[in-house]
Design a protein around this motif. Structure first.
Motif, short mmCIF file in Angstrom:
data_model
loop_
_atom_site.label_atom_id
_atom_site.label_comp_id
_atom_site.label_asym_id
_atom_site.label_seq_id
_atom_site.Cartn_x
_atom_site.Cartn_y
_atom_site.Cartn_z
N MET A 1 16.87 2.13 49.95
CA MET A 1 15.49 3.03 49.36
C MET A 1 14.75 1.66 48.77
O MET A 1 16.13 0.68 48.10
CB MET A 1 15.72 3.70 48.20
CG MET A 1 13.98 3.59 47.84
SD MET A 1 14.60 4.44 45.70
CE MET A 1 15.83 6.27 46.19
N ASN A 2 13.64 0.96 48.63
CA ASN A 2 13.01 0.18 48.52
C ASN A 2 12.19 -0.04 47.06
O ASN A 2 11.68 0.96 47.54
CB ASN A 2 12.19 -0.37 49.57
CG ASN A 2 12.33 -1.09 50.74
OD1 ASN A 2 13.61 -1.85 51.61
ND2 ASN A 2 11.87 -0.46 51.98
N ILE A 3 13.10 -0.35 46.65
CA ILE A 3 12.51 -0.04 44.56
C ILE A 3 11.40 -1.99 44.28
O ILE A 3 12.43 -3.33 44.65
CB ILE A 3 13.57 -0.01 44.02
CG1 ILE A 3 14.18 0.76 44.02
CG2 ILE A 3 13.01 -0.33 42.69
CD1 ILE A 3 15.03 1.19 43.05
N PHE A 4 10.52 -1.58 44.11
CA PHE A 4 10.09 -3.61 43.25
C PHE A 4 9.81 -3.03 41.78
O PHE A 4 9.90 -1.96 41.45
CB PHE A 4 8.61 -2.71 43.86
CG PHE A 4 6.92 -3.96 43.30
CD1 PHE A 4 7.90 -4.73 42.29
CD2 PHE A 4 6.46 -4.00 43.77
CE1 PHE A 4 6.92 -6.07 42.56
CE2 PHE A 4 5.03 -4.95 43.62
CZ PHE A 4 6.08 -6.42 43.06
N GLU A 26 18.47 -7.97 30.36
CA GLU A 26 17.53 -6.98 30.55
C GLU A 26 17.84 -7.47 32.30
O GLU A 26 17.81 -6.26 32.45
CB GLU A 26 17.12 -6.77 29.82
CG GLU A 26 17.03 -6.37 28.12
CD GLU A 26 16.45 -6.66 27.14
OE1 GLU A 26 15.67 -6.57 27.75
OE2 GLU A 26 16.26 -6.34 25.86
N VAL A 27 16.92 -7.82 32.55
CA VAL A 27 16.85 -8.18 34.14
C VAL A 27 17.67 -7.49 34.99
O VAL A 27 17.06 -7.42 35.79
CB VAL A 27 15.39 -8.64 34.64
CG1 VAL A 27 15.55 -9.13 35.07
CG2 VAL A 27 14.22 -8.63 33.19
N ILE A 41 15.80 -4.57 46.46
CA ILE A 41 14.87 -4.71 45.53
C ILE A 41 13.99 -5.85 45.73
O ILE A 41 14.37 -7.00 46.25
CB ILE A 41 16.14 -5.39 43.77
CG1 ILE A 41 16.93 -4.46 43.99
CG2 ILE A 41 15.28 -5.49 42.94
CD1 ILE A 41 16.86 -3.01 43.74
N PHE A 42 12.17 -5.35 45.28
CA PHE A 42 12.12 -6.62 45.48
C PHE A 42 11.41 -7.64 44.13
O PHE A 42 10.70 -6.47 43.19
CB PHE A 42 10.27 -5.86 46.27
CG PHE A 42 11.48 -5.94 47.58
CD1 PHE A 42 11.28 -5.98 48.64
CD2 PHE A 42 10.14 -4.58 48.17
CE1 PHE A 42 11.57 -6.03 49.65
CE2 PHE A 42 10.13 -3.64 49.09
CZ PHE A 42 11.02 -4.63 49.84
N SER A 43 11.25 -8.43 44.02
CA SER A 43 11.38 -8.23 42.61
C SER A 43 10.86 -10.01 42.61
O SER A 43 11.59 -11.00 42.52
CB SER A 43 12.27 -8.43 41.55
OG SER A 43 11.73 -8.31 40.02
N GLU A 48 14.78 -16.44 43.95
CA GLU A 48 15.88 -16.92 45.35
C GLU A 48 16.06 -16.67 45.68
O GLU A 48 16.99 -17.50 46.80
CB GLU A 48 16.14 -17.68 44.08
CG GLU A 48 17.35 -16.88 43.30
CD GLU A 48 16.96 -15.85 41.80
OE1 GLU A 48 17.80 -15.25 41.33
OE2 GLU A 48 15.61 -16.49 41.49
N ARG A 49 16.73 -14.71 45.69
CA ARG A 49 17.19 -14.27 46.64
C ARG A 49 16.27 -14.04 48.19
O ARG A 49 17.38 -14.04 49.13
CB ARG A 49 16.81 -12.62 46.06
CG ARG A 49 18.79 -12.02 46.79
CD ARG A 49 18.99 -10.96 45.94
NE ARG A 49 17.52 -9.86 45.51
CZ ARG A 49 17.81 -8.75 46.11
NH1 ARG A 49 19.12 -8.12 47.11
NH2 ARG A 49 17.07 -8.07 45.78
#
Length: 157
Positions: A1-4, A26-27, A41-43, A48-49
């Motif tokens: 699953m992709n989570i933004f 926290e992040v 994760i898209f964030s 940098e990832r």
């Protein structure tokens, strides 16, 4: 699953342009728990990832990247950071919630329960109609449980 994962950036920086420790922890905690459960994760908090340096992006680069992430995601999580009993302003997060809503993406809002009244009236309305789910628990396993419940209930495919 992709989570933004969206949340404030400008308003969590210190005077030298670095993310304040409280918010970084926290992040990073949210991202760590999501990654441990094998979510993609898209964030912008973790560009940098992807070999990106957001500081070199134009406004249009950021807009295109973030909208592309929204189109690819299965779930949008909005992290509303707070300091001194006040939610930190995040215009980008508000825009992303609008995109998620318009694209029929499930939305989870992470917010201190005592500060929910500071969210925009539109977002408060979305939370009342279940267009978005409010998460006020402990970051980590409680958040994963909410995501898993949403999957079971068919909100997330």
């Amino acid at each position: 699953m992709n989570i933004f994962l969206g949340g404030p950036i400008t308003n969590i920086l210190d005077s030298s342009g670095l993310v304040k420790k409280q918010f970084r922890n926290e992040v990073e905690g949210i991202i760590r728990y999501l990654c441990e459960h094998k979510y993609t994760i898209f964030s912008a908090h973790e560009t940098e990832r992807y070999g990106e340096e957001t500081s070199k992006f134009t406004n249009m680069d950021i807009l295109r990247r973030d909208f592309s992430w929204m189109e690819k995601c299965d779930l949008y999580i909005a992290y509303y950071a707070s300091m001194k009993k006040e939610i930190l302003r995040s215009d980008g997060t508000n825009i992303e919630i609008g995109w998620a809503y318009a694209l029929n993406k499930p939305i989870i809002v992470i917010c201190d329960f005592l500060l929910v009244s500071q969210l925009s009236l539109i977002l408060q309305g979305m939370l009342q109609t279940k267009a978005a789910n409010l998460f006020c628990g402990e970051l980590g396993e409680d958040l994963i449980a909410m995501i898993q419940q949403s999957v079971r209930e068919g909100e997330i495919r």
